[in-house]
Write a protein that holds these residues in place. Structure first.
Motif, short mmCIF file in Angstrom:
data_model
loop_
_atom_site.label_atom_id
_atom_site.label_comp_id
_atom_site.label_asym_id
_atom_site.label_seq_id
_atom_site.Cartn_x
_atom_site.Cartn_y
_atom_site.Cartn_z
N ARG A 286 -62.46 87.89 -17.70
CA ARG A 286 -63.24 88.00 -16.47
C ARG A 286 -62.86 86.92 -15.46
NH1 ARG A 286 -69.22 89.48 -18.15
NH2 ARG A 286 -69.26 87.36 -18.87
N SER A 287 -62.43 85.76 -15.95
CA SER A 287 -62.22 84.62 -15.04
C SER A 287 -60.75 84.26 -14.84
CB SER A 287 -62.95 83.39 -15.58
OG SER A 287 -64.25 83.71 -15.94
N LEU A 288 -59.86 84.80 -15.67
CA LEU A 288 -58.47 84.33 -15.67
C LEU A 288 -57.79 84.45 -14.30
CD1 LEU A 288 -56.11 83.21 -17.33
CD2 LEU A 288 -55.46 85.55 -17.85
N VAL A 289 -57.89 85.62 -13.69
CA VAL A 289 -57.18 85.85 -12.42
C VAL A 289 -57.72 84.92 -11.34
CG1 VAL A 289 -56.71 87.55 -10.61
CG2 VAL A 289 -56.63 88.23 -13.01
N LEU A 290 -59.05 84.86 -11.24
CA LEU A 290 -59.68 84.03 -10.20
C LEU A 290 -59.33 82.55 -10.39
CD1 LEU A 290 -61.55 84.23 -7.77
CD2 LEU A 290 -63.48 83.97 -9.29
N VAL A 291 -59.43 82.10 -11.64
CA VAL A 291 -59.15 80.70 -11.95
C VAL A 291 -57.68 80.38 -11.66
CG1 VAL A 291 -58.83 79.18 -13.96
CG2 VAL A 291 -61.03 80.29 -13.59
N VAL B 72 -63.57 77.93 -21.57
CA VAL B 72 -63.50 77.12 -20.34
C VAL B 72 -62.37 76.08 -20.44
CG1 VAL B 72 -64.74 75.50 -18.83
CG2 VAL B 72 -65.83 77.62 -19.54
N PRO B 73 -62.25 75.32 -21.55
CA PRO B 73 -61.11 74.38 -21.63
C PRO B 73 -59.76 75.10 -21.56
CG PRO B 73 -62.74 73.86 -23.30
CD PRO B 73 -63.15 75.17 -22.70
N LEU B 74 -59.70 76.29 -22.17
CA LEU B 74 -58.45 77.06 -22.14
C LEU B 74 -58.12 77.46 -20.69
CD1 LEU B 74 -56.53 78.01 -24.38
CD2 LEU B 74 -57.68 80.22 -24.32
N LEU B 75 -59.15 77.89 -19.98
CA LEU B 75 -58.96 78.26 -18.57
C LEU B 75 -58.56 77.04 -17.74
CD1 LEU B 75 -62.00 80.68 -18.13
CD2 LEU B 75 -59.60 81.33 -17.99
N VAL B 76 -59.11 75.88 -18.10
CA VAL B 76 -58.76 74.64 -17.38
C VAL B 76 -57.28 74.32 -17.61
CG1 VAL B 76 -59.12 72.13 -17.37
CG2 VAL B 76 -61.08 73.66 -17.30
N VAL B 77 -56.81 74.46 -18.84
CA VAL B 77 -55.39 74.18 -19.14
C VAL B 77 -54.49 75.13 -18.36
CG1 VAL B 77 -53.65 74.22 -20.96
CG2 VAL B 77 -55.87 73.17 -21.39
#
Lengths: 250, 256
Positions: B48-53, B149-154
């Protein structure tokens, strides 16, 4: 099809002096009633009179303040979570809003209780149970549909199939015909009677729909001001001269 | 009817959130873990957040570099641009921005989903079916947010650094190998590890607050919207509080 007049012996639900309050609002005050094996009891009362609170106390979704609730000989208020979960296998619950999991298909909705309570059964047996429950409510073709694709009456039937999937001894119906058109409501009432015969269940039906009372009830309990105001067969209550009782049956 | 005092409302809500937090740990350490649901939630949250992030990370990297360039050039420190931008991106900007995006996307999503399940009695139905809704809905979602969330941050860090590379190359020709060399000469574990550690706490707070607001939804469908909205507001606020505390802890332990 109308409810048959029968005599009953075994008590499957025994509620005594049940009290439940939300703050200053005393919803149930020393409410007592019994449900016998094979019997359909309709609990009748005005909106907000505590009917739904009562059946939620029976299944342990709400904790009563005082009194006792014995279901199939077990005191609900004394059970720990594990024993309560075991007892819930024998008690099906049809929610007023159907409460179908909207992100799951009909099959997944019906499989959900099976996976929890009968995790040991094979996928073939699971599938067979799902199809049988759906066939019993006349909706086998909806097995791979999502709840949003179903009409109100169909959702109610699927919710009933889910309540039946564990083959419970008791079914609690929370306003089964509310929000349905008269024809669908009549079909649901007939289905309640059909299920009673097919699965040999005992039921408490919460309603304020008089057609539901006339069609399904073996006995009626009138809940007014948190107490059992009157009790008896629909025929007897219908002839009552009491103004409160008369107001319901008029 | 007495009108409730905003302070007592705030204190009551904080106490309720604390009790919810304690219940989360109790459910986490008792009984069987719902692994399948956890994997599903990891997929939903990440997907859900990957593209936006990713897009946001890229734009931030690019913009920060473009805006930092004139100041660095004024001091004749253009060659320091990759190092300075990378440290600020990895240590602070990307984790906080990613957490804020996740507070909006994940926090509101969880709040609305659980809130809607609450008002349509699906949570009661789950309980009647012998499923512990805290374990099935809360523990899985909180752990999934904490993990994703940490994975998305990386991921966002990596893409942000690519954005910064593009920004650097808009002003001067720098090879990719020189750029990465400059970044890794300056970036150390004490930059990366605290950033990842605080991202776990960001994820935990976002997941827990989303679930808390969803579970406490009242007033039907109107309440679902309110739950989603207040989940975002509260999670955003808590992200900043965690960031402040993390900066203080890093300072105390001289991880600066």
């Amino acid at each position: 099809m109308m409810a048959e007049k029968t005599t009953y012996n075994d008590v499957v639900i025994d509620v005594r002096d049940l009290c439940k309050a939300f703050g200053e609002n005393h919803v149930l005050q020393d409410f007592s009633m019994q449900l016998h094996k094979g019997e359909n009891v309709v609990v009748l009362g005005r909106s907000g009179s505590g009917k739904s609170v009562f059946i939620k106390c029976i299944i342990g979704l709400l904790e009563a303040d005082s009194g006792s609730i014995a279901v199939l000989g077990k005191e609900v208020m004394d059970l720990d979570q594990h024993l309560l979960d075991q007892l819930r296998v024998d008690v099906g619950f049809l929610f007023q809003s159907n409460a179908l999991y909207d992100s799951m298909t009909v099959r997944e909705n019906l499989e959900f209780p099976l996976r929890r309570h009968m995790s040991g059964i094979s996928s073939v047996d699971r599938d067979e149970r799902v199809m049988r429950a759906l066939t019993d409510v006349g909706l086998a073709f909806t097995v791979d549909m999502l709840p949003e694709e179903l009409s109100g009456g169909m959702k109610k039937r699927v919710a009933l199939a889910r309540a039946l999937i564990l083959q419970p001894k008791i079914i609690l119906y929370d306003e089964p015909t509310t929000g349905l058109d008269p024809i669908t409501a009549r079909e649901i009432n007939e289905l309640i009677l059909q299920v009673q015969k097919l699965y040999n269940t005992s039921s408490i039906i919460i309603s304020h729909d008089m057609n539901c009372v006339r069609q399904t009830a073996n006995r009626v309990v009138l809940l007014i001001d948190g107490k059992c105001y009157a009790e008896g067969s629909p025929d007897i209550l219908e002839k009552s001269n009491d103004p409160f009782v008369h107001a319901f049956f008029d | 009817m007495t009108k409730s005092n905003p302070l007592s409302k705030l204190l009551n809500e904080t106490a309720d959130l604390f009790l919810f937090f304690l219940r989360f740990f109790r459910e986490l350490t008792h009984g069987r873990m719902e692994w399948t649901e956890w994997i599903n939630q990891c997929f939903y949250i990440g997907n859900r957040s990957l593209v936006l992030v990713s897009i946001t990370g890229f734009i931030i990297g690019l913009v920060i570099t473009i805006q930092s360039h004139p100041s660095m050039a004024a001091f004749g420190a253009e060659s320091w641009l990759p190092s300075v931008v990378s440290v600020s991106l990895v240590r602070e900007i990307v984790p906080v921005i990613t957490a804020l995006i996740c507070a909006g996307k994940i926090g509101s999503g969880i709040g609305a989903e659980i809130g809607s399940m609450k008002v349509t009695e699906q949570i009661d139905a789950m309980e009647v079916s012998g499923t512990n809704p805290y374990k099935y809905l809360v523990v899985t979602r909180v752990l999934a947010a904490m993990f994703m969330v940490p994975l998305l941050v990386v991921i966002s860090d990596t893409i942000g650094l690519y954005g910064a590379y593009l920004g650097v190359n808009m002003k001067q020709a720098v090879s990719f190998s020189l750029y990465t060399h400059q970044i890794f000469m300056k970036l150390t574990y004490s930059d990366v590890v605290p950033s990842i550690v605080k991202s776990f706490f960001f994820g935990f707070a976002i997941g827990l607050i989303g679930c808390f607001k969803g579970f406490n939804t009242r007033n039907g469908t109107q309440g679902v919207g309110a739950a989603a909205n207040s989940a975002v507001v509260m999670a955003t606020f808590v992200v900043f509080i965690i960031d402040l505390v993390a900066a203080q802890i890093a300072d105390i332990f001289s991880i600066t």
